[in-house]
Structure formats: C-alpha cells, structure tokens
Write a protein that holds these residues in place. Structure first.
Motif, PDB file in Angstrom:
ATOM      1  N   MET A 252      -3.614   3.355  18.139  1.00 52.67           N
ATOM      2  CA  MET A 252      -4.059   3.419  16.750  1.00 52.67           C
ATOM      3  C   MET A 252      -4.800   2.145  16.359  1.00 52.67           C
ATOM      4  O   MET A 252      -5.817   2.198  15.654  1.00 52.67           O
ATOM      5  N   ALA A 253      -4.310   1.003  16.827  1.00 50.84           N
ATOM      6  CA  ALA A 253      -5.015  -0.254  16.573  1.00 50.84           C
ATOM      7  C   ALA A 253      -6.403  -0.223  17.213  1.00 50.84           C
ATOM      8  O   ALA A 253      -7.392  -0.693  16.618  1.00 50.84           O
ATOM      9  N   GLY A 254      -6.505   0.317  18.422  1.00 49.88           N
ATOM     10  CA  GLY A 254      -7.802   0.454  19.072  1.00 49.88           C
ATOM     11  C   GLY A 254      -8.751   1.335  18.285  1.00 49.88           C
ATOM     12  O   GLY A 254      -9.955   1.043  18.186  1.00 49.88           O
ATOM     13  N   ALA A 274      -1.947   0.032   9.300  1.00 45.77           N
ATOM     14  CA  ALA A 274      -1.490   1.395   9.606  1.00 45.77           C
ATOM     15  C   ALA A 274      -0.590   1.417  10.839  1.00 45.77           C
ATOM     16  O   ALA A 274       0.571   1.855  10.760  1.00 45.77           O
ATOM     17  N   PRO A 275      -1.075   0.965  12.000  1.00 50.07           N
ATOM     18  CA  PRO A 275      -0.179   0.950  13.169  1.00 50.07           C
ATOM     19  C   PRO A 275       0.974  -0.033  13.013  1.00 50.07           C
ATOM     20  O   PRO A 275       2.072   0.215  13.531  1.00 50.07           O
ATOM     21  N   TRP A 276       0.750  -1.142  12.296  1.00 50.47           N
ATOM     22  CA  TRP A 276       1.816  -2.122  12.080  1.00 50.47           C
ATOM     23  C   TRP A 276       2.962  -1.507  11.276  1.00 50.47           C
ATOM     24  O   TRP A 276       4.129  -1.549  11.689  1.00 50.47           O
ATOM     25  N   GLY A 277       2.650  -0.910  10.131  1.00 51.65           N
ATOM     26  CA  GLY A 277       3.689  -0.322   9.281  1.00 51.65           C
ATOM     27  C   GLY A 277       4.360   0.871   9.931  1.00 51.65           C
ATOM     28  O   GLY A 277       5.582   1.017   9.885  1.00 51.65           O
ATOM     29  N   ALA A 311       0.874   5.110   7.671  1.00 56.10           N
ATOM     30  CA  ALA A 311      -0.431   4.858   8.283  1.00 56.10           C
ATOM     31  C   ALA A 311      -1.556   5.406   7.412  1.00 56.10           C
ATOM     32  O   ALA A 311      -2.592   4.747   7.222  1.00 56.10           O
ATOM     33  N   ALA A 312      -1.371   6.600   6.865  1.00 53.05           N
ATOM     34  CA  ALA A 312      -2.411   7.206   6.032  1.00 53.05           C
ATOM     35  C   ALA A 312      -2.700   6.357   4.799  1.00 53.05           C
ATOM     36  O   ALA A 312      -3.864   6.219   4.382  1.00 53.05           O
TER      37      ALA A 312
END
Length: 321
Positions: A252-254, A274-277, A311-312
C-alpha cells in the motif's frame, strides 16, 4: 461477542447474523430469505468488497489533486454495486456450497440448505443482482466495464477453490479486491503500477482477515475435507498473519509513492498515513487473536471494516491538500 450471535429462530434467522439486524426486524417477510441469501443481514462482507474500490477511486483522485463530481459518483456507485455484487457472489457461493453448508453447524441455517429458497429461485435472484450492478458499471467508462466483466472469472472460481487448494483465500482476495483496479480506472481512465500495488496489498489483507475468519470452521472443515489457510497454518497462524500484515503495509505504501509522485510532500505524507494507520489496526487485532475462540475470530474479522476505512480516510484527506 456471544451476546451478538444467536441460534436460528423459526423465522429463518441465520446462525452467525447479528441479533436484531435490519433484515430480521424491518424487512418484509417475503424478502428476508433473499436478503439473507445476499448476506444483507451480515454487512461486513459488503464493506470488505467496497473498501478497496474506495481506495482505488480516492488514490486516483489524490493523484489528480481534485475531487470531481464524477469521482463522487464513482464512490456512490461503487457502494451500490458492492452491495449488489457481494449479494450475487454470496448467492453463487451458497448455490455451489449448499451440500457442504448443510454439514456445517454455522452454515446449515442458510436459506438454501434450510429450505427457505430453492436453487432455481436463487439463480434468478443472482441474475437480477448482476443485471442491476451492470447498469451501474455502464456509467464507469470503457476500461472499467472491461475490468468489471473480467472480475466475474475469480468470482465464479472462488467457491470451488477450497476443494482443490489449501489457499482458497487467495481466490477470495483476487475477487474481493478487484474494485481497486476498477475504481482507479473509472476515475483516472487508465491502469498503471499504483493500482496494481494497491490490488496486491488488498489480496494480502484478505489473506489476513479471512484466515482469521476460517478458524471458526476448521473442525467442521476437517471432517468434510474442505481446505483453508486456517487448517494449513494451524498453530503457526500468528507467524503467517505477521507476514500478510507486513506485505499489506509495504504494498500500500508503494501504491501511494507511485501514485503521488507528482503531488506535494504533504499530500504524500498524509496518504502514507493509510498503510500506517491500517497496519496498527492489524497489529491490534493480532494482540487479541485466539484462534481457538470462534467468537473472538468473528469479532476480529468484522473489525476489518474499520481497518480498511482508516486507510480510506487518509486517502480522502490527501486529495484536498
């Protein structure tokens, strides 16, 4: 979680439906078997199908740096379409699994094995849902239409996967996260590496949450010879879930980095949230997981709606900076 589950009642309530859900309390009696067939009494599956489409649409909007009326319609249309196509998919799943479902304690109360709906009527209901969803898809653009039609292949295969592979959750992931590609294409008019990374991230996420879900049925599955990652991993489930978590976050980070290369640093940092949370929510789930407690597994599975919405929300926020 026990107080949120109920045994089947004489009116046909499904075993693992939330007690007091709108289908069993508000829907007209004649519609209830069909709505139960579509899992409308268990809405988390609709959320899990919808959320990747919102990821795709919002990531495309963030890449463009604007929220247009078309994007708003894609978000709304995706919600309606997810309800319809999840219903159609569940109907197909219940048609193909009707004999298996009759042998499993958690699923024998479903409409087909319990005799509430015939296979012929179920097929008609599935066709109606697909037709209505197709009308919505026609407004999404040519590339999205092609992708939408192509999505029917993994949907059709998934119910049979547990008969021939220990990894049926991969086939579920292929089907449930297709909306990330479709919605990105509907907003951006193209497919590039960003939505592909997002799609693969969603598949890893599906492996995470559906392995947890599958632990509810592992004993019955073993008796009738149905395969799943829950049975495959067994006591090593936590190790595999950590791997799926890491892959979900990294991919997701990518996707964010690829999509937002032309945006501001602030927009990229917010989108990376988003990917962090979401990753921290998955960590929270793992700290509470007990693979031998079906109620806990169901509760954690349902909590993935919140994980995906985290993420959204970050993707949405990144559109406006």
């Amino acid at each position: 979680m026990t107080d949120e589950r109920t045994t089947p009642e004489t009116d046909g309530q499904v075993f693992d439906a939330v007690k007091g859900n709108w289908v069993d309390t508000l829907a007209p009696a004649w519609t209830r078997p069909y709505l139960r067939l579509s899992r409308a009494d268990r809405p988390v599956g609709t959320w899990l199908l919808l959320i990747p489409t919102w990821w795709g649409a919002l990531l495309a909007a963030s890449a463009a740096g604007e929220m247009t009326l078309r994007t708003v319609w894609i978000l709304i249309g995706s919600a309606i379409g997810a309800f319809l196509m999840r219903g159609a998919g569940c109907t197909w799943n219940d048609i193909t699994d009707r004999h298996i479902d009759a042998s499993v304690a958690r699923t024998k109360s479903r409409p087909i094995p319990s005799g509430q709906v015939s296979v012929k009527r179920a097929l008609g209901w599935m066709g109606l849902q697909c037709l209505l969803a197709f009308f919505i898809l026609l407004t999404f653009g040519k590339l999205a239409i092609v992708l939408g039609i192509a999505s029917l292949l993994p949907v059709a295969i998934y119910p049979f996967a547990k008969r021939f592979t220990w990894w049926p959750q991969i086939f579920l992931g292929l089907a449930f996260n297709w909306g990330a590609l479709l919605a990105y294409a509907a907003v951006a008019g193209e497919i590039n590496s960003a939505p592909v990374f997002l799609y693969l991230s969603g598949i890893a996420w599906t492996l995470f949450y559906d392995t947890i879900y599958a632990h509810q049925d592992k004993e019955d599955d073993a008796l009738i010879g149905v395969k799943s990652t829950a049975r495959l991993f067994g006591d090593n489930t936590a190790v595999w879930l950590k791997r799926f978590l890491i892959v979900t976050v990294l991919l997701m980070a990518g996707a964010v980095i690829e999509a937002l290369s032309g945006r501001s640093l602030l927009a990229t940092v917010i989108a990376i949230g988003a990917p962090w949370g979401m990753g921290w929510h998955l960590v929270w789930q793992m700290t509470r997981l007990d693979i031998n407690d079906p109620d806990t597994c169901l509760r954690l599975f349902r909590s993935n709606r919140n994980a995906g919405l985290i993420a959204a929300l970050f993707f949405a926020a990144s559109v406006f900076v």
